[in-house]
Design a protein around this motif. Structure first.
Motif, PDB file in Angstrom:
ATOM      1  N   MET A   1       0.845  -1.185   0.000  1.00  0.00           N
ATOM      2  CA  MET A   1       0.000   0.000   0.000  1.00  0.00           C
ATOM      3  C   MET A   1       0.886   1.242   0.000  1.00  0.00           C
ATOM      4  SD  MET A   1      -3.412   0.454   0.241  1.00  0.00           S
ATOM      5  CE  MET A   1      -4.079  -0.784   1.346  1.00  0.00           C
ATOM      6  N   PRO A   2       0.656   2.185  -0.892  1.00  0.00           N
ATOM      7  CA  PRO A   2       1.475   3.403  -0.883  1.00  0.00           C
ATOM      8  C   PRO A   2       1.243   4.202   0.394  1.00  0.00           C
ATOM      9  CG  PRO A   2      -0.347   3.603  -2.425  1.00  0.00           C
ATOM     10  CD  PRO A   2      -0.329   2.180  -1.975  1.00  0.00           C
ATOM     11  N   PRO A   3       2.270   4.908   0.883  1.00  0.00           N
ATOM     12  CA  PRO A   3       2.144   5.627   2.153  1.00  0.00           C
ATOM     13  C   PRO A   3       1.353   6.923   2.062  1.00  0.00           C
ATOM     14  CG  PRO A   3       4.317   5.979   1.216  1.00  0.00           C
ATOM     15  CD  PRO A   3       3.631   4.986   0.326  1.00  0.00           C
ATOM     16  N   LYS A   4       1.124   7.425   0.859  1.00  0.00           N
ATOM     17  CA  LYS A   4       0.429   8.701   0.716  1.00  0.00           C
ATOM     18  C   LYS A   4      -0.377   8.682  -0.576  1.00  0.00           C
ATOM     19  CE  LYS A   4       4.581  10.707  -1.369  1.00  0.00           C
ATOM     20  NZ  LYS A   4       5.584  11.788  -1.297  1.00  0.00           N
ATOM     21  N   GLU A   5      -1.001   9.810  -0.883  1.00  0.00           N
ATOM     22  CA  GLU A   5      -1.860   9.862  -2.063  1.00  0.00           C
ATOM     23  C   GLU A   5      -1.086   9.475  -3.319  1.00  0.00           C
ATOM     24  OE1 GLU A   5      -1.837  14.468  -3.524  1.00  0.00           O
ATOM     25  OE2 GLU A   5      -3.139  13.985  -1.820  1.00  0.00           O
ATOM     26  N   ASP A   6      -1.776   8.719  -4.169  1.00  0.00           N
ATOM     27  CA  ASP A   6      -1.107   8.169  -5.351  1.00  0.00           C
ATOM     28  C   ASP A   6      -2.161   7.959  -6.434  1.00  0.00           C
ATOM     29  OD1 ASP A   6       0.109   6.489  -7.279  1.00  0.00           O
ATOM     30  OD2 ASP A   6       1.511   5.714  -5.787  1.00  0.00           O
ATOM     31  N   ALA A   7      -2.202   8.866  -7.392  1.00  0.00           N
ATOM     32  CA  ALA A   7      -3.219   8.810  -8.441  1.00  0.00           C
ATOM     33  C   ALA A   7      -3.074   7.565  -9.307  1.00  0.00           C
ATOM     34  CB  ALA A   7      -3.142  10.069  -9.308  1.00  0.00           C
ATOM     35  N   ASP A   8      -1.837   7.171  -9.588  1.00  0.00           N
ATOM     36  CA  ASP A   8      -1.623   5.966 -10.392  1.00  0.00           C
ATOM     37  C   ASP A   8      -2.186   4.739  -9.688  1.00  0.00           C
ATOM     38  OD1 ASP A   8      -0.371   7.309 -12.465  1.00  0.00           O
ATOM     39  OD2 ASP A   8       1.637   7.047 -11.622  1.00  0.00           O
ATOM     40  N   PHE A   9      -1.950   4.661  -8.381  1.00  0.00           N
ATOM     41  CA  PHE A   9      -2.432   3.515  -7.611  1.00  0.00           C
ATOM     42  C   PHE A   9      -3.956   3.442  -7.631  1.00  0.00           C
ATOM     43  CE2 PHE A   9      -3.913   1.311  -3.879  1.00  0.00           C
ATOM     44  CZ  PHE A   9      -3.062   0.228  -3.767  1.00  0.00           C
ATOM     45  N   VAL A  10      -4.621   4.563  -7.330  1.00  0.00           N
ATOM     46  CA  VAL A  10      -6.082   4.509  -7.229  1.00  0.00           C
ATOM     47  C   VAL A  10      -6.726   4.273  -8.594  1.00  0.00           C
ATOM     48  CG1 VAL A  10      -6.143   5.904  -5.134  1.00  0.00           C
ATOM     49  CG2 VAL A  10      -6.333   7.029  -7.348  1.00  0.00           C
ATOM     50  N   ALA A  11      -6.124   4.797  -9.657  1.00  0.00           N
ATOM     51  CA  ALA A  11      -6.683   4.562 -10.989  1.00  0.00           C
ATOM     52  C   ALA A  11      -6.627   3.079 -11.340  1.00  0.00           C
ATOM     53  CB  ALA A  11      -5.925   5.385 -12.030  1.00  0.00           C
ATOM     54  N   CYS A  12      -5.496   2.468 -11.047  1.00  0.00           N
ATOM     55  CA  CYS A  12      -5.327   1.041 -11.324  1.00  0.00           C
ATOM     56  C   CYS A  12      -6.218   0.209 -10.404  1.00  0.00           C
ATOM     57  CB  CYS A  12      -3.859   0.673 -11.143  1.00  0.00           C
ATOM     58  SG  CYS A  12      -3.401  -0.900 -11.862  1.00  0.00           S
ATOM     59  N   MET A  13      -6.307   0.597  -9.140  1.00  0.00           N
ATOM     60  CA  MET A  13      -7.140  -0.115  -8.174  1.00  0.00           C
ATOM     61  C   MET A  13      -8.606  -0.099  -8.592  1.00  0.00           C
ATOM     62  SD  MET A  13      -7.611   0.661  -4.086  1.00  0.00           S
ATOM     63  CE  MET A  13      -8.012   2.394  -4.384  1.00  0.00           C
ATOM     64  N   GLU A  14      -9.104   1.065  -8.988  1.00  0.00           N
ATOM     65  CA  GLU A  14     -10.510   1.151  -9.373  1.00  0.00           C
ATOM     66  C   GLU A  14     -10.787   0.368 -10.655  1.00  0.00           C
ATOM     67  OE1 GLU A  14     -12.382   4.919  -9.306  1.00  0.00           O
ATOM     68  OE2 GLU A  14     -12.069   5.195  -7.151  1.00  0.00           O
ATOM     69  N   ASP A  15      -9.805   0.292 -11.533  1.00  0.00           N
ATOM     70  CA  ASP A  15      -9.954  -0.524 -12.738  1.00  0.00           C
ATOM     71  C   ASP A  15     -10.170  -1.987 -12.361  1.00  0.00           C
ATOM     72  OD1 ASP A  15      -9.712  -1.186 -15.618  1.00  0.00           O
ATOM     73  OD2 ASP A  15      -7.818  -2.098 -15.000  1.00  0.00           O
ATOM     74  N   ILE A  16      -9.357  -2.492 -11.437  1.00  0.00           N
ATOM     75  CA  ILE A  16      -9.491  -3.885 -10.995  1.00  0.00           C
ATOM     76  C   ILE A  16     -10.831  -4.103 -10.296  1.00  0.00           C
ATOM     77  CG2 ILE A  16      -8.535  -5.668  -9.488  1.00  0.00           C
ATOM     78  CD1 ILE A  16      -6.795  -5.086 -11.928  1.00  0.00           C
ATOM     79  N   LEU A  17     -11.213  -3.183  -9.431  1.00  0.00           N
ATOM     80  CA  LEU A  17     -12.460  -3.342  -8.681  1.00  0.00           C
ATOM     81  C   LEU A  17     -13.681  -3.300  -9.594  1.00  0.00           C
ATOM     82  CD1 LEU A  17     -11.657  -1.214  -5.504  1.00  0.00           C
ATOM     83  CD2 LEU A  17     -11.604  -3.703  -5.754  1.00  0.00           C
ATOM     84  N   ASP A  18     -13.623  -2.498 -10.637  1.00  0.00           N
ATOM     85  CA  ASP A  18     -14.724  -2.483 -11.610  1.00  0.00           C
ATOM     86  C   ASP A  18     -14.887  -3.858 -12.262  1.00  0.00           C
ATOM     87  OD1 ASP A  18     -15.359   0.131 -11.133  1.00  0.00           O
ATOM     88  OD2 ASP A  18     -14.454   0.935 -12.960  1.00  0.00           O
ATOM     89  N   ILE A  19     -13.781  -4.505 -12.555  1.00  0.00           N
ATOM     90  CA  ILE A  19     -13.842  -5.835 -13.173  1.00  0.00           C
ATOM     91  C   ILE A  19     -14.461  -6.840 -12.211  1.00  0.00           C
ATOM     92  CG2 ILE A  19     -12.439  -7.743 -14.058  1.00  0.00           C
ATOM     93  CD1 ILE A  19     -10.472  -5.591 -15.065  1.00  0.00           C
ATOM     94  N   TYR A  20     -14.104  -6.743 -10.929  1.00  0.00           N
ATOM     95  CA  TYR A  20     -14.647  -7.683  -9.950  1.00  0.00           C
ATOM     96  C   TYR A  20     -16.153  -7.518  -9.758  1.00  0.00           C
ATOM     97  CZ  TYR A  20      -9.894  -9.004  -8.533  1.00  0.00           C
ATOM     98  OH  TYR A  20      -8.607  -9.483  -8.505  1.00  0.00           O
ATOM     99  N   GLU A  21     -16.696  -6.390 -10.152  1.00  0.00           N
ATOM    100  CA  GLU A  21     -18.143  -6.181 -10.031  1.00  0.00           C
ATOM    101  C   GLU A  21     -18.913  -6.688 -11.249  1.00  0.00           C
ATOM    102  OE1 GLU A  21     -19.772  -2.640  -8.301  1.00  0.00           O
ATOM    103  OE2 GLU A  21     -17.792  -1.948  -7.661  1.00  0.00           O
ATOM    104  N   LEU A  22     -18.202  -7.124 -12.278  1.00  0.00           N
ATOM    105  CA  LEU A  22     -18.881  -7.639 -13.465  1.00  0.00           C
ATOM    106  C   LEU A  22     -19.604  -8.941 -13.138  1.00  0.00           C
ATOM    107  CD1 LEU A  22     -16.079  -7.124 -16.160  1.00  0.00           C
ATOM    108  CD2 LEU A  22     -18.150  -5.743 -15.863  1.00  0.00           C
ATOM    109  N   PRO A  23     -20.775  -9.179 -13.729  1.00  0.00           N
ATOM    110  CA  PRO A  23     -21.460 -10.461 -13.520  1.00  0.00           C
ATOM    111  C   PRO A  23     -20.725 -11.587 -14.239  1.00  0.00           C
ATOM    112  CG  PRO A  23     -22.615  -9.164 -15.171  1.00  0.00           C
ATOM    113  CD  PRO A  23     -21.531  -8.273 -14.617  1.00  0.00           C
ATOM    114  N   TYR A  24     -21.008 -12.799 -13.824  1.00  0.00           N
ATOM    115  CA  TYR A  24     -20.389 -13.964 -14.458  1.00  0.00           C
ATOM    116  C   TYR A  24     -20.756 -14.023 -15.936  1.00  0.00           C
ATOM    117  CZ  TYR A  24     -19.461 -18.811 -15.716  1.00  0.00           C
ATOM    118  OH  TYR A  24     -19.014 -19.942 -16.343  1.00  0.00           O
ATOM    119  N   ASN A  25     -19.753 -14.257 -16.761  1.00  0.00           N
ATOM    120  CA  ASN A  25     -19.963 -14.344 -18.205  1.00  0.00           C
ATOM    121  C   ASN A  25     -19.082 -15.473 -18.733  1.00  0.00           C
ATOM    122  OD1 ASN A  25     -20.116 -14.040 -20.990  1.00  0.00           O
ATOM    123  ND2 ASN A  25     -20.136 -11.802 -20.909  1.00  0.00           N
TER     124      ASN A  25
END
Length: 223
Positions: A1-25
């Protein structure tokens, strides 16, 4: 986990989390991949067997019999996983595992959504080091790759699968790679027979609250 604010981290994190919310296909399976090193350890002395009222005695010294790498693919919503053991962790090993994912595990998928960390071998270029250009490109076109952020390996569900495997299979010394292969193959078959799924609960709305310190301060610009 980065120690402070990190735009690259949160952008990548939200990309992964969006995928995990996809329904089974079925035709667009979401598959997570990870790997871990494993030491092959033998006993330096014969252990003393368990007796009534007394535990088995194992000497603290051991014999090193080399190392290997464990590769795992898991489809959280499909309840499918595959584990393989290789003597090395090279670009070639990764490329051959990806070909197995594409052609053996999901030959009928329209696109395989693949989540993994950004190791130096986890690159499309690795396929070109092993296969002819036409074959490498064919495999790449079947994949939609998403990388977890640096310091964000906890976002890879394959780590959960590896932890389950480690607790159930690797809590004792195993001195031979073939024994390890047999044990993990049995574990894989049993877990697949149970259609064991992983229910990921951490959502984007959660991280924006619980990990708010990682988000850059938003500054509204005048138009």
């Amino acid at each position: 986990m980065p120690p402070k604010e990190d735009a690259d981290f949160v952008a990548c994190m939200e990309d992964i989390l969006d995928i995990y919310e996809l329904p089974y296909n079925k035709v667009r399976p979401v598959v997570c991949m990870d790997e871990k090193p494993c030491q092959l350890l033998g006993e330096s002395r014969e252990s003393l067997p368990m007796r009534c009222g007394d535990d088995c005695k194992i000497d603290s010294e051991y014999v090193r019999n080399g190392t290997c790498s464990i590769f795992v693919f898991t489809e959280p919503l499909g309840g499918i996983r595959h584990v393989s053991i290789r003597e090395h962790r090279t670009a070639g090993d990764w490329a051959e595992e990806i070909k197995y994912l594409s052609d053996i595990m999901y030959p009928d998928a329209e696109k395989i959504v693949l989540i993994m960390d950004n190791l130096n071998t986890h690159k499309s270029a690795s396929l070109y080091k092993v296969f002819p250009p036409e074959e490498a490109r064919r495999i790449i076109k079947r994949l939609e790759i998403h990388y977890t952020p640096k310091h964000g390996s906890w976002l890879n569900i394959a780590e959960i699968e590896l932890n389950v495997m480690t607790r159930r299979c690797l809590s004792r010394r195993i001195n031979d790679i073939e024994i390890l292969r047999n044990e993990l193959n049995t574990w894989e078959n049993n877990r697949n027979a149970d259609i064991a799924k992983i229910n990921w609960q951490f959502r984007t709305k959660d991280v924006r609250t619980k990990l708010a310190s990682l988000y850059p301060t938003y500054i509204m610009r005048n138009s």
